[in-house]
Design a protein around this motif. Structure first.
Motif, PDB file in Angstrom:
ATOM      1  N   GLY A   3     -11.137 129.769  15.383  1.00 15.64           N
ATOM      2  CA  GLY A   3     -10.880 130.837  14.437  1.00 15.64           C
ATOM      3  C   GLY A   3     -12.032 130.991  13.466  1.00 15.64           C
ATOM      4  N   GLY A   4     -12.049 132.087  12.761  1.00 12.58           N
ATOM      5  CA  GLY A   4     -13.163 132.406  11.878  1.00 12.58           C
ATOM      6  C   GLY A   4     -14.320 132.983  12.676  1.00 12.58           C
ATOM      7  N   TYR A   5     -15.434 133.209  11.994  1.00 16.90           N
ATOM      8  CA  TYR A   5     -16.547 133.925  12.607  1.00 16.90           C
ATOM      9  C   TYR A   5     -17.885 133.264  12.285  1.00 16.90           C
ATOM     10  CZ  TYR A   5     -13.199 137.656  13.415  1.00 16.90           C
ATOM     11  OH  TYR A   5     -12.105 138.364  13.849  1.00 16.90           O
ATOM     12  N   GLU A  14     -24.021 136.703   3.329  1.00 21.09           N
ATOM     13  CA  GLU A  14     -23.223 137.428   2.331  1.00 21.09           C
ATOM     14  C   GLU A  14     -21.918 137.965   2.902  1.00 21.09           C
ATOM     15  OE1 GLU A  14     -26.452 140.334   3.857  1.00 21.09           O
ATOM     16  OE2 GLU A  14     -26.276 138.225   3.245  1.00 21.09           O
ATOM     17  N   THR A  15     -21.808 137.978   4.256  1.00 23.24           N
ATOM     18  CA  THR A  15     -20.567 138.449   4.860  1.00 23.24           C
ATOM     19  C   THR A  15     -19.814 137.311   5.543  1.00 23.24           C
ATOM     20  OG1 THR A  15     -21.753 139.047   6.866  1.00 23.24           O
ATOM     21  CG2 THR A  15     -21.435 140.771   5.200  1.00 23.24           C
ATOM     22  N   ALA A  16     -20.223 136.074   5.258  1.00 23.50           N
ATOM     23  CA  ALA A  16     -19.600 134.945   5.935  1.00 23.50           C
ATOM     24  C   ALA A  16     -18.137 134.813   5.550  1.00 23.50           C
ATOM     25  CB  ALA A  16     -20.348 133.651   5.598  1.00 23.50           C
ATOM     26  N   GLY A  17     -17.359 134.323   6.503  1.00 23.41           N
ATOM     27  CA  GLY A  17     -15.951 134.146   6.227  1.00 23.41           C
ATOM     28  C   GLY A  17     -15.362 133.039   7.076  1.00 23.41           C
ATOM     29  N   GLY A  37     -12.604 140.535  22.306  1.00 23.46           N
ATOM     30  CA  GLY A  37     -12.370 140.487  20.879  1.00 23.46           C
ATOM     31  C   GLY A  37     -13.559 140.996  20.102  1.00 23.46           C
ATOM     32  N   THR A  38     -13.753 140.429  18.908  1.00 25.19           N
ATOM     33  CA  THR A  38     -14.809 140.872  17.997  1.00 25.19           C
ATOM     34  C   THR A  38     -16.015 139.952  18.117  1.00 25.19           C
ATOM     35  OG1 THR A  38     -13.155 141.718  16.460  1.00 25.19           O
ATOM     36  CG2 THR A  38     -15.368 141.330  15.588  1.00 25.19           C
ATOM     37  N   PRO A  39     -17.226 140.510  18.285  1.00 26.14           N
ATOM     38  CA  PRO A  39     -18.418 139.663  18.379  1.00 26.14           C
ATOM     39  C   PRO A  39     -18.551 138.728  17.183  1.00 26.14           C
ATOM     40  CG  PRO A  39     -18.948 141.904  19.016  1.00 26.14           C
ATOM     41  CD  PRO A  39     -17.555 141.936  18.483  1.00 26.14           C
ATOM     42  N   GLY A  40     -18.866 137.463  17.483  1.00 31.35           N
ATOM     43  CA  GLY A  40     -19.012 136.445  16.454  1.00 31.35           C
ATOM     44  C   GLY A  40     -17.779 135.581  16.265  1.00 31.35           C
ATOM     45  N   ARG A  41     -16.666 135.926  16.889  1.00 33.42           N
ATOM     46  CA  ARG A  41     -15.427 135.143  16.733  1.00 33.42           C
ATOM     47  C   ARG A  41     -15.568 133.778  17.390  1.00 33.42           C
ATOM     48  NH1 ARG A  41     -10.581 135.221  13.748  1.00 33.42           N
ATOM     49  NH2 ARG A  41      -8.961 134.144  14.944  1.00 33.42           N
ATOM     50  N   ILE A  42     -15.212 132.733  16.648  1.00 37.07           N
ATOM     51  CA  ILE A  42     -15.169 131.369  17.182  1.00 37.07           C
ATOM     52  C   ILE A  42     -13.835 131.254  17.921  1.00 37.07           C
ATOM     53  CG2 ILE A  42     -15.239 128.911  16.603  1.00 37.07           C
ATOM     54  CD1 ILE A  42     -16.523 129.930  13.867  1.00 37.07           C
ATOM     55  N   PHE A  43     -13.890 131.258  19.259  1.00 31.70           N
ATOM     56  CA  PHE A  43     -12.693 131.582  20.022  1.00 31.70           C
ATOM     57  C   PHE A  43     -11.977 130.371  20.618  1.00 31.70           C
ATOM     58  CE2 PHE A  43     -11.038 134.639  23.550  1.00 31.70           C
ATOM     59  CZ  PHE A  43      -9.753 134.435  23.101  1.00 31.70           C
ATOM     60  N   ILE A  44     -12.679 129.622  21.496  1.00 31.97           N
ATOM     61  CA  ILE A  44     -11.961 128.633  22.304  1.00 31.97           C
ATOM     62  C   ILE A  44     -12.933 127.577  22.812  1.00 31.97           C
ATOM     63  CG2 ILE A  44     -12.316 129.875  24.498  1.00 31.97           C
ATOM     64  CD1 ILE A  44      -9.424 129.178  25.247  1.00 31.97           C
ATOM     65  N   LYS A  45     -12.429 126.350  22.994  1.00 34.01           N
ATOM     66  CA  LYS A  45     -13.219 125.313  23.638  1.00 34.01           C
ATOM     67  C   LYS A  45     -13.212 125.539  25.151  1.00 34.01           C
ATOM     68  CE  LYS A  45     -12.576 121.692  20.156  1.00 34.01           C
ATOM     69  NZ  LYS A  45     -12.122 120.312  19.885  1.00 34.01           N
ATOM     70  N   GLU A  46     -14.367 125.330  25.753  1.00 38.01           N
ATOM     71  CA  GLU A  46     -14.483 125.438  27.201  1.00 38.01           C
ATOM     72  C   GLU A  46     -15.442 124.349  27.663  1.00 38.01           C
ATOM     73  OE1 GLU A  46     -14.947 129.355  29.611  1.00 38.01           O
ATOM     74  OE2 GLU A  46     -16.896 128.366  29.705  1.00 38.01           O
ATOM     75  N   GLY A  47     -14.962 123.399  28.436  1.00 38.20           N
ATOM     76  CA  GLY A  47     -15.806 122.292  28.869  1.00 38.20           C
ATOM     77  C   GLY A  47     -16.343 121.522  27.683  1.00 38.20           C
ATOM     78  N   ASP A  48     -17.676 121.359  27.612  1.00 38.80           N
ATOM     79  CA  ASP A  48     -18.289 120.582  26.529  1.00 38.80           C
ATOM     80  C   ASP A  48     -18.805 121.478  25.412  1.00 38.80           C
ATOM     81  OD1 ASP A  48     -20.417 121.757  27.840  1.00 38.80           O
ATOM     82  OD2 ASP A  48     -21.608 119.930  28.012  1.00 38.80           O
ATOM     83  N   GLY A  49     -18.286 122.717  25.333  1.00 36.70           N
ATOM     84  CA  GLY A  49     -18.767 123.614  24.304  1.00 36.70           C
ATOM     85  C   GLY A  49     -17.669 124.454  23.679  1.00 36.70           C
ATOM     86  N   VAL A  50     -18.096 125.330  22.783  1.00 33.50           N
ATOM     87  CA  VAL A  50     -17.186 126.233  22.081  1.00 33.50           C
ATOM     88  C   VAL A  50     -17.678 127.665  22.311  1.00 33.50           C
ATOM     89  CG1 VAL A  50     -16.350 126.970  19.809  1.00 33.50           C
ATOM     90  CG2 VAL A  50     -16.577 124.524  20.343  1.00 33.50           C
ATOM     91  N   VAL A  51     -16.771 128.529  22.728  1.00 36.85           N
ATOM     92  CA  VAL A  51     -17.122 129.906  23.070  1.00 36.85           C
ATOM     93  C   VAL A  51     -17.111 130.788  21.827  1.00 36.85           C
ATOM     94  CG1 VAL A  51     -16.467 131.959  24.381  1.00 36.85           C
ATOM     95  CG2 VAL A  51     -16.190 129.681  25.403  1.00 36.85           C
TER      96      VAL A  51
END
Length: 318
Positions: free
Chosen positions: A307-309, A315-318, A255-269
């Motif tokens: 979801g989100g980034y 200034e480019t946060a979303g 996907g796109t660098p910076g994407r908050i994608f998925i939980k894996e174990g004790d963290g978020v990828v």
């Protein structure tokens, strides 16, 4: 031998302690005034205080002056020893003693001359770090080498771990160097300039996460920016978010660098790497984060929904 010393922060403090314990005469200590620079408030044992405790004259200066040169000439030291002196020392000072000036630098020269070598080396995945004692010349950290000692970099080591491992090398390397120089047994090895690298002083900007870096590099950046150094950081919904702890994802995520994608174990990828679109790259697995109000969170508690980034700039946060 009569020895004058230039140094600052804990590196200089350890060097001065070794000189005081060596049995040689320390005739003058030159150190910088305290600084508000974020990296100069880390590991800031006072060289001036240690010198004063032992009745050694102290000069506070940011740069050598003509008056200091005259003072040193009058003292006629046999050797100058420097460690973590932050500005250029001119030849009229470093060539003044009959044995010249011994500089102690926390890298395995000729690589990582300059500033913050342990942090840069960890970011770059070097297998070892260390300390070099070398003769000072007109080019910063480029003089002939007398002694080097190294320690391995482990897979989970932080810059803090490596600081403690390397700072413990200072006293023995200074002690051995003094013995070799005083006995006339010192053997100096020229550095290979083709293997040299020089790094600038780090600032807060250098802790900013660039999500186009591969996750492997970002994981080392997080370890390199361990407490008490400023943590690596990005922006989430316009607010600064520090990454306190992270690892590599088990799976590959596209996907796109910076994407908050998925939980894996004790963290978020978080998707990472310029080639992430191909789906063959690991992500950065965030496990601990800290918000602008100083509250530290498990990443799985902070990121309640995916979801989100995470962005590099607000200034480019979303």
């Amino acid at each position: 031998m009569r020895i004058a010393m230039f140094g600052y922060q804990t590196w200089g403090h350890r060097t001065l302690r070794a000189l005081l314990d060596s049995g040689h005469e320390v005739c003058l200590v030159v150190t910088h005034p305290k600084s508000d620079h974020v990296y100069e408030k880390v590991w800031d044992d006072s060289v001036a205080d240690l010198a004063a405790e032992h009745d050694v004259p102290v000069v506070l200066a940011n740069r050598p002056t003509a008056e200091l040169t005259e003072q040193l000439a009058a003292l006629a030291p046999d050797l100058i020893v420097a460690n973590n002196w932050r500005t250029w020392i001119p030849p009229e000072i470093f060539d003044l003693p009959r044995h010249g000036t011994l500089n102690v630098h926390d890298s395995l020269l000729p690589g990582y001359a300059g500033f913050s070598p342990i942090i840069w080396a960890l970011i770059n995945g070097e297998p070892e770090v260390g300390v070099t004692a070398h003769r000072m010349d007109a080019t910063l950290d480029a003089g002939d080498i007398l002694l080097q000692r190294s320690v391995p970099v482990g897979p989970t080591d932080t810059a803090t771990d490596l600081f403690h491992a390397t700072v413990d090398l200072i006293a023995p390397i200074v002690t051995e160097a003094l013995e070799l120089i005083d006995s006339g047994q010192a053997e100096w090895t020229p550095q290979d300039p083709t293997k040299a690298s020089f790094f600038h002083k780090r600032s807060l900007e250098d802790s900013r996460i660039d999500w186009s870096w591969p996750a492997e590099d970002l994981e080392r950046l997080v370890r390199a920016q361990s407490h008490p150094y400023p943590h690596a950081y990005a922006y989430h919904r316009g607010q600064r978010l520090e990454v306190v702890a992270a690892g590599l994802s088990r799976g590959c995520y596209g996907g796109t660098p910076g994407r908050i994608f998925i939980k894996e174990g004790d963290g978020v990828v978080i998707v990472a790497g310029a080639e992430a679109r191909h789906g063959r790259s690991r992500g950065l697995l965030l496990t601990r984060v800290r918000t602008e109000d100083g509250v530290e969170w498990a990443a799985t508690d902070y990121f309640r929904t995916m979801g989100g980034y995470l962005r590099s700039h607000p200034e480019t946060a979303g």
